[in-house]
Write a protein that holds these residues in place. Structure first.
Motif, PDB file in Angstrom:
ATOM      1  N   ALA B 117      28.458  15.307  14.796  1.00 18.57           N
ATOM      2  CA  ALA B 117      28.199  15.869  13.477  1.00 18.57           C
ATOM      3  C   ALA B 117      26.756  16.350  13.328  1.00 18.57           C
ATOM      4  N   ILE B 118      25.855  15.810  14.151  1.00 16.41           N
ATOM      5  CA  ILE B 118      24.454  16.258  14.073  1.00 16.41           C
ATOM      6  C   ILE B 118      24.339  17.713  14.515  1.00 16.41           C
ATOM      7  N   GLY B 119      25.123  18.069  15.525  1.00 14.82           N
ATOM      8  CA  GLY B 119      25.113  19.453  16.000  1.00 14.82           C
ATOM      9  C   GLY B 119      23.909  19.769  16.873  1.00 14.82           C
ATOM     10  N   GLU B 120      23.804  21.029  17.276  1.00 15.94           N
ATOM     11  CA  GLU B 120      22.779  21.460  18.227  1.00 15.94           C
ATOM     12  C   GLU B 120      21.399  21.619  17.570  1.00 15.94           C
ATOM     13  N   ARG B 121      21.407  22.083  16.325  1.00 13.56           N
ATOM     14  CA  ARG B 121      20.179  22.518  15.665  1.00 13.56           C
ATOM     15  C   ARG B 121      19.021  21.518  15.747  1.00 13.56           C
ATOM     16  N   PRO B 122      19.211  20.279  15.257  1.00  9.70           N
ATOM     17  CA  PRO B 122      18.084  19.342  15.258  1.00  9.70           C
ATOM     18  C   PRO B 122      17.577  19.069  16.673  1.00  9.70           C
ATOM     19  N   LEU B 123      18.492  19.083  17.658  1.00  6.12           N
ATOM     20  CA  LEU B 123      18.078  18.799  19.029  1.00  6.12           C
ATOM     21  C   LEU B 123      17.255  19.959  19.576  1.00  6.12           C
ATOM     22  N   GLU B 124      17.673  21.177  19.242  1.00  2.00           N
ATOM     23  CA  GLU B 124      16.916  22.352  19.675  1.00  2.00           C
ATOM     24  C   GLU B 124      15.532  22.356  19.018  1.00  2.00           C
ATOM     25  N   ALA B 125      15.504  22.014  17.741  1.00  2.00           N
ATOM     26  CA  ALA B 125      14.229  21.956  17.035  1.00  2.00           C
ATOM     27  C   ALA B 125      13.296  20.943  17.697  1.00  2.00           C
ATOM     28  N   ALA B 126      13.879  19.781  18.045  1.00  2.00           N
ATOM     29  CA  ALA B 126      13.080  18.743  18.702  1.00  2.00           C
ATOM     30  C   ALA B 126      12.561  19.248  20.036  1.00  2.00           C
ATOM     31  N   THR B 128      11.937  22.349  20.907  1.00  2.00           N
ATOM     32  CA  THR B 128      10.850  23.328  20.740  1.00  2.00           C
ATOM     33  C   THR B 128       9.542  22.627  20.399  1.00  2.00           C
ATOM     34  N   LEU B 129       9.649  21.439  19.814  1.00  2.00           N
ATOM     35  CA  LEU B 129       8.442  20.656  19.525  1.00  2.00           C
ATOM     36  C   LEU B 129       8.044  19.790  20.719  1.00  2.00           C
ATOM     37  N   ARG B 130       8.681  20.043  21.842  1.00  2.00           N
ATOM     38  CA  ARG B 130       8.383  19.387  23.120  1.00  2.00           C
ATOM     39  C   ARG B 130       8.677  17.880  23.118  1.00  2.00           C
ATOM     40  N   ALA B 131       9.666  17.519  22.367  1.00  2.00           N
ATOM     41  CA  ALA B 131      10.079  16.114  22.410  1.00  2.00           C
ATOM     42  C   ALA B 131      10.892  15.892  23.674  1.00  2.00           C
ATOM     43  N   PRO B 133      13.645  13.714  26.085  1.00  2.00           N
ATOM     44  CA  PRO B 133      14.992  13.256  25.732  1.00  2.00           C
ATOM     45  C   PRO B 133      14.995  11.891  25.028  1.00  2.00           C
ATOM     46  N   TRP B 134      14.145  10.957  25.495  1.00  2.00           N
ATOM     47  CA  TRP B 134      14.105   9.627  24.855  1.00  2.00           C
ATOM     48  C   TRP B 134      13.543   9.720  23.450  1.00  2.00           C
ATOM     49  N   ASP B 135      12.487  10.527  23.344  1.00  2.00           N
ATOM     50  CA  ASP B 135      11.851  10.734  22.046  1.00  2.00           C
ATOM     51  C   ASP B 135      12.862  11.324  21.069  1.00  2.00           C
ATOM     52  N   THR B 136      13.583  12.358  21.549  1.00  2.00           N
ATOM     53  CA  THR B 136      14.601  12.990  20.707  1.00  2.00           C
ATOM     54  C   THR B 136      15.634  11.971  20.257  1.00  2.00           C
ATOM     55  N   PHE B 137      16.044  11.134  21.209  1.00  2.00           N
ATOM     56  CA  PHE B 137      17.084  10.172  20.877  1.00  2.00           C
ATOM     57  C   PHE B 137      16.629   9.212  19.788  1.00  2.00           C
ATOM     58  N   PHE B 138      15.403   8.663  19.976  1.00  2.00           N
ATOM     59  CA  PHE B 138      14.977   7.619  19.039  1.00  2.00           C
ATOM     60  C   PHE B 138      14.476   8.167  17.707  1.00  2.00           C
ATOM     61  N   THR B 139      13.906   9.381  17.708  1.00  2.00           N
ATOM     62  CA  THR B 139      13.348   9.882  16.453  1.00  2.00           C
ATOM     63  C   THR B 139      14.260  10.872  15.732  1.00  2.00           C
ATOM     64  N   VAL B 140      15.224  11.451  16.451  1.00  2.00           N
ATOM     65  CA  VAL B 140      16.110  12.419  15.787  1.00  2.00           C
ATOM     66  C   VAL B 140      17.550  11.906  15.713  1.00  2.00           C
ATOM     67  N   VAL B 141      18.120  11.600  16.906  1.00  2.00           N
ATOM     68  CA  VAL B 141      19.543  11.259  16.946  1.00  2.00           C
ATOM     69  C   VAL B 141      19.819   9.937  16.226  1.00  2.00           C
ATOM     70  N   LEU B 142      19.046   8.916  16.581  1.00  2.00           N
ATOM     71  CA  LEU B 142      19.317   7.585  16.033  1.00  2.00           C
ATOM     72  C   LEU B 142      19.259   7.562  14.498  1.00  2.00           C
ATOM     73  N   PRO B 143      18.199   8.110  13.883  1.00  2.00           N
ATOM     74  CA  PRO B 143      18.181   8.089  12.409  1.00  2.00           C
ATOM     75  C   PRO B 143      19.318   8.894  11.794  1.00  2.00           C
ATOM     76  N   LEU B 144      19.626  10.064  12.388  1.00  2.00           N
ATOM     77  CA  LEU B 144      20.670  10.905  11.800  1.00  2.00           C
ATOM     78  C   LEU B 144      22.053  10.294  11.984  1.00  2.00           C
ATOM     79  N   ALA B 145      22.241   9.588  13.104  1.00  2.00           N
ATOM     80  CA  ALA B 145      23.573   9.036  13.394  1.00  2.00           C
ATOM     81  C   ALA B 145      23.693   7.585  12.947  1.00  2.00           C
ATOM     82  N   LYS B 146      22.707   7.095  12.210  1.00  2.00           N
ATOM     83  CA  LYS B 146      22.698   5.679  11.834  1.00  2.00           C
ATOM     84  C   LYS B 146      24.002   5.205  11.179  1.00  2.00           C
ATOM     85  N   PRO B 147      24.556   5.964  10.233  1.00  2.00           N
ATOM     86  CA  PRO B 147      25.817   5.487   9.635  1.00  2.00           C
ATOM     87  C   PRO B 147      26.907   5.268  10.684  1.00  2.00           C
ATOM     88  N   GLY B 148      26.940   6.137  11.687  1.00  2.00           N
ATOM     89  CA  GLY B 148      27.928   5.991  12.757  1.00  2.00           C
ATOM     90  C   GLY B 148      27.711   4.715  13.534  1.00  2.00           C
TER      91      GLY B 148
END
Lengths: 265, 231
Positions: B117-126, B128-131, B133-148
């Motif tokens: 449900a998070i989709g590609e966008r936030p990951l692509e944004a991360a 481009t900010l040079r995050a 994969p681990w950084d992306t996971f902990f700062t983008v995916v985990l907070p967004l997917a928390k309810p899951g």
């Protein structure tokens, strides 16, 4: 149009009649049997169906489950329990036909292993203690489990082996624990490991019957079978010499006379 | 209705088992869910089907094959023996492994849905900010997917508490080690101890109801915040 309808009615009446008359000749009955009695019961029913033309639907399982189901309307006509307590309790609660309770088999216990490096011949393999697990049926639930504990008490090995016990919910599960090799040793029903009077796999010590109280298994005609010719015929057949031969071939004893036996507690 | 000491042992053991299994499943299930959510591989179908198998298989089937596999001649059994651990049936850790298989879909699927449900966008944004994969996971995916993840943890825990068929097959009914609540209830019923059976069974019904009620309340709150997962 009208005549067509009449034809249809006539035809269905005829169909119904043949159906009903067939039912009167050959009944279908439902029988609940203890899981330790699976093998002999299948053979008994096969021969019974051939002789009588009736059909027997068999359910195998734990007697306690059948007890609860029968009290709540399960459509069984006959119960072959693994013990005496449940048929007696059903009788006292009014679910059975009076005077119908009888002992159909007296079970035998065996200490069994499928492992080639365990030559089970007597109790020595137990007292030496060089095994990983000892499977037995839950003594609280299964008469074969209770008998196994009595054997261990008689051998003064109950306390020393207790930490290695794994308990099956019934004797079928105990067989599974031992048969898959997960438990080195297991107390199973002799009937489970006999084929044509031979132990089919591994080795076993057939436990002398003075090591435990007799495992009397009682059957009873349930209220639902009161008016069933087939259910009564099946019970007569189980008491016949032909059935007793099958029962003995699976390592059970049969009662010397048909007197009901008292439960010792 | 009072609980005997054996009943309390069973309750405690069940909670210990469910906690252990839930924590391990979050660790194991997350990478699987991540992969399932992101992959375009042909293997997505088969792996997804294997994860979902316990949903359709009778637990006794699963338990029976685990008994064979973890036994002295089974694949898992040979492996654990070579490690000097012996065989796993009739042990707490045997139940843990069985429960991990059994509760897997209840943990993997909510996480997978949330990540999808998070989709590609936030990951692509991360990216481009040079995050990384681990950084992306902990700062983008985990907070967004928390309810899951929360849904996964609750369902995994509750489903393990309710487990019966698998434990019956591989447990061996050892007090304090493998005799969980569901088996204890079965024992009471079999022994015609209906009062004790009722006490535990009612507890089980109430527990399950409260868990599901809480879960649905939580999900509705998330949905109203516009954070509904899994469509």
């Amino acid at each position: 149009m009208k005549s067509k309808l009449m034809h249809l009615l006539q035809a269905s009446c005829l169909l119904l009649l043949t159906f009903v008359s067939n039912l009167a000749v050959a009944e279908v009955i439902h029988v609940a049997a203890a899981s330790n009695f699976t093998a002999p019961m299948k053979q008994i029913v096969k021969e019974f169906e051939q002789i009588s033309g009736h059909k027997v639907r068999l359910a195998f399982g734990a007697s306690g489950k059948f007890f609860a189901q029968i009290q709540h309307g399960a459509p069984f006509q006959v119960l072959l329990s693994a013990d005496q307590a449940k048929p007696l309790a059903l009788e006292q609660a009014g679910y059975t036909v009076a005077q119908s309770r009888f002992t159909y088999a007296i079970g035998a216990l065996a200490l069994w292993s499928v492992k080639p490096n365990f030559k089970v011949e007597d109790a020595s393999v137990l007292s030496q203690g060089a095994f990983n697990k000892l499977a037995l049926a839950n003594p609280k639930l299964a008469p074969y489990g209770l008998a196994a504990v009595e054997v261990l008490e008689k051998l003064s090995l109950k306390e020393t082996t207790r930490s290695k016990w794994v308990q099956g919910e019934n004797i079928a599960q105990t067989y599974q624990f031992t048969g898959t090799g997960n438990a080195d040793l297991g107390f199973v029903s002799l009937s489970q490991i006999l084929v044509n009077g031979q132990i089919k796999q591994g080795s076993a010590w057939i436990i002398p019957d003075n090591f435990h109280r007799p495992i009397r298994q009682d059957a009873v005609l349930l209220k639902r079978g009161e008016n069933s010719e087939a259910a009564q015929a099946l019970i007569r057949f189980i008491k016949s010499e032909q059935a007793k031969k099958i029962i003995k071939a699976y390592g059970y004893q049969t009662p010397a006379q048909e007197r009901q036996t008292e439960i010792k507690s | 209705m009072t609980f005997s000491e054996a009943d309390m042992d069973a309750i405690y053991l069940t909670l210990r088992l469910a906690t252990t299994v839930t924590l391990l499943l979050l660790l194991i299930g997350t990478p699987i869910a991540w992969w399932l959510a992101r992959t375009k591989s042909w293997w997505k179908g088969p792996v997804g089907a294997i994860v979902a198998l316990p949903l359709v298989l009778p637990p006794t089937v699963l338990g029976f094959y685990l008994l064979l596999a973890m036994g002295p001649n089974g694949v898992i059994g040979q492996f654990t023996q070579s490690l000097g651990l012996g065989t796993l049936p009739f042990t707490f850790w045997g139940l843990v492994i069985g429960s991990i298989f059994y509760s897997m879909p209840f943990v993997v699927q909510p996480i997978q849905n949330a990540i999808e449900a998070i989709g590609e966008r936030p990951l692509e944004a991360a990216a481009t900010l040079r995050a990384g994969p681990w950084d992306t996971f902990f700062t983008v995916v985990l907070p967004l997917a928390k309810p899951g993840f929360i849904t996964a943890a609750i369902l995994g825990f509750a489903h393990t508490v309710g487990e019966f068929g698998v434990v019956l097959m591989i447990g061996g009914n050892i007090p304090g080690e493998t005799r969980v609540v569901s088996v204890q209830i079965y024992d009471h019923v079999e022994a015609l101890e209906y009062a004790q059976a009722h006490a535990l069974a009612v507890g089980m019904v109430v527990f399950s109801f409260i868990v599901l009620l809480g879960l649905y309340g939580f999900q509705r709150k998330q949905a109203s915040l516009g954070m509904k997962y899994g469509g």
